[in-house]
Design an enzyme around this catalytic site. Structure first.
Site, PDB file in Angstrom:
ATOM      1  CE  LYS A  37      -2.392  -2.343  -0.938  1.00 27.16           C
ATOM      2  NZ  LYS A  37      -3.177  -2.389  -2.168  1.00 27.16           N
ATOM      3  CG  ASP A 100      -4.131   0.323  -6.534  1.00 28.82           C
ATOM      4  OD1 ASP A 100      -3.504   0.260  -5.469  1.00 28.82           O
ATOM      5  OD2 ASP A 100      -3.669   0.870  -7.550  1.00 28.82           O
ATOM      6  CD  GLU A 104      -3.676   4.373  -9.685  1.00 29.65           C
ATOM      7  OE1 GLU A 104      -2.811   3.913  -8.894  1.00 29.65           O
ATOM      8  OE2 GLU A 104      -3.786   3.982 -10.864  1.00 29.65           O
ATOM      9  CD  GLU A 270      -5.960  -0.435  -2.347  1.00 32.27           C
ATOM     10  OE1 GLU A 270      -5.280   0.564  -2.674  1.00 32.27           O
ATOM     11  OE2 GLU A 270      -5.804  -1.550  -2.852  1.00 32.27           O
ATOM     12  CD  GLU A 274      -1.543   3.205  -1.989  1.00 32.72           C
ATOM     13  OE1 GLU A 274      -0.794   3.273  -2.986  1.00 32.72           O
ATOM     14  OE2 GLU A 274      -2.520   2.440  -1.931  1.00 32.72           O
ATOM     15  CB  SER A 296       2.453   3.919 -11.857  1.00 32.15           C
ATOM     16  OG  SER A 296       1.100   4.247 -11.592  1.00 32.15           O
TER      17      SER A 296
END
Length: 371
Positions: A37, A100, A104, A270, A274, A296
């Site tokens: 995480k 996830d 984000e 999550e 995180e 990413s």
């Protein structure tokens, strides 16, 4: 891959892609996932800190998608231990990629990007200097609000405010919750349907013609560099309006996941842990723009797509509601204070790493920075 092999994943994106094209993994192999995480550098840094401080490490989720050998669970748990995760929670690969990729784009990166941009402009309209506006927006989130959440929970941000500041928090929370939730529900639906995964893939196919640029040249992030260079941690404010907007967005993200049936362990790790224990410390150290520019490809694509949506809807609906004197929705505040997620957050706070992540210490991690 050979029959009987094990496919190990650190993210569920591949399953999401296969789902979107109607394909699946070969049936003659184990498929497991161990998903820390936090981003790679923070995983490694806390692992190395664990050599000196027992228990330092980032929690992971794990999933066994296929268990051909009968040993897939043992393999996944062993992999998590090797990564230095002191605690692991079970999920499914489908649930992991939905929460996830959604997260984000929300409070982990995209939403906080949009919140800061909108509040930075708002505070300047109210007469603050650019530097003070940045402190009251971005620095307040990454320097004080998330630290409180990390150590003693989301509700503690509200409970530790003065009576007058609680009123300001309530105004901001009440006005921001539904606009933020509207965007977050749309994000979740786009991820669950496969549309968001297709967006990432199509973006990748355009990269040779349209390289991804950086966002750190705008006024917000240039001012942020100057503020960080002159920072005194003891002088960082906890702005109650900023707190109300940020917490409302975090709670809206949590509620969307609750309504979709995700377990509390996944929701908290999550959407809370995180954010406050991995990503925000890096944002505080290097800046939100640095995170957007160097995360990413999947997260970068999502943040750039959705951050403006949070920015606009907060500016257009939430802040205007406050400025026009819309009454606080007392039922919404009551729902926030009584939300059962707070108990889960309290328990997860007990499982946090025994040390704060060291973002500037020596590390064997090779961090590739986009110039």
């Amino acid at each position: 891959m050979k029959p009987g092999a094990t496919l190990g994943l650190s993210h569920g994106f591949l399953l999401g892609y296969l789902d979107s094209i109607g394909e699946s993994f070969p049936e003659d192999m184990d498929v497991v996932a161990v998903c820390p995480k936090g981003m790679g550098p923070s995983v490694r840094r806390l692992y190395e800190q664990g050599k000196e401080v027992n228990g330092a490490g980032i929690n992971s989720s794990f999933a066994v998608h296929q268990d051909k050998s009968g040993k897939a669970t043992d393999l996944a748990l062993g992999w998590g231990v090797a990564l230095g995760s002191p605690f692991m929670f079970e999920t499914t690969l489908t649930s992991e990629y939905k929460s996830d990729i959604y997260g984000e784009r929300g409070i982990l990166l995209g939403a906080v990007h949009g919140i800061v941009e909108s509040l930075y402009r708002r505070y300047q309209r109210q007469g603050m200097s650019p530097e003070e506006a940045f402190k009251q927006s971005c620095e307040s989130i990454t320097g004080n609000i998330v630290k409180t959440i990390s150590k003693i929970g989301i509700k503690a941000v509200y409970e530790e405010l003065s009576a007058d500041d609680k009123k300001i928090f309530e105004e901001a929370y009440s006005a921001s919750y539904m606009p933020a939730k509207e965007i977050l529900q749309e994000i979740y639906d786009e991820v669950a349907s496969g549309n968001e995964i297709r967006t990432v893939i199509m973006h990748g196919e355009r990269l040779d013609r349209y390289p991804v640029g950086k966002i750190d040249g705008t006024d917000t992030w240039q001012v942020g560099e100057r503020v960080r260079a002159a920072r005194n941690e003891d002088d960082i404010p906890l702005n109650p309006f900023t707190a109300g907007v940020y917490v409302a967005t975090m709670m809206a993200q949590i509620d969307v996941l609750q309504e979709a049936g995700h377990p509390y362990s996944e929701i908290v790790n999550e959407s809370v842990i995180e954010a406050v224990d991995s990503l925000c410390p890096y944002m505080h150290y290097r800046g939100v723009a640095f995170m957007v520019d160097n995360c990413s490809f999947t997260a970068k694509t999502g943040s750039r797509k959705w951050a403006p949506r949070f920015d606009y809807i907060l500016d257009q609906l939430a802040y205007t509601a406050v400025d026009n004197g819309k009454p606080v929705d007392s039922a919404l505040i009551k729902s926030f204070l009584e939300n059962p997620v707070h108990e889960a957050v309290t328990e997860c706070c007990k499982l946090r790493p025994t040390v704060d992540i060291s973002v500037d210490s020596a590390s064997s991690t090779k961090e590739i920075v986009i110039e």
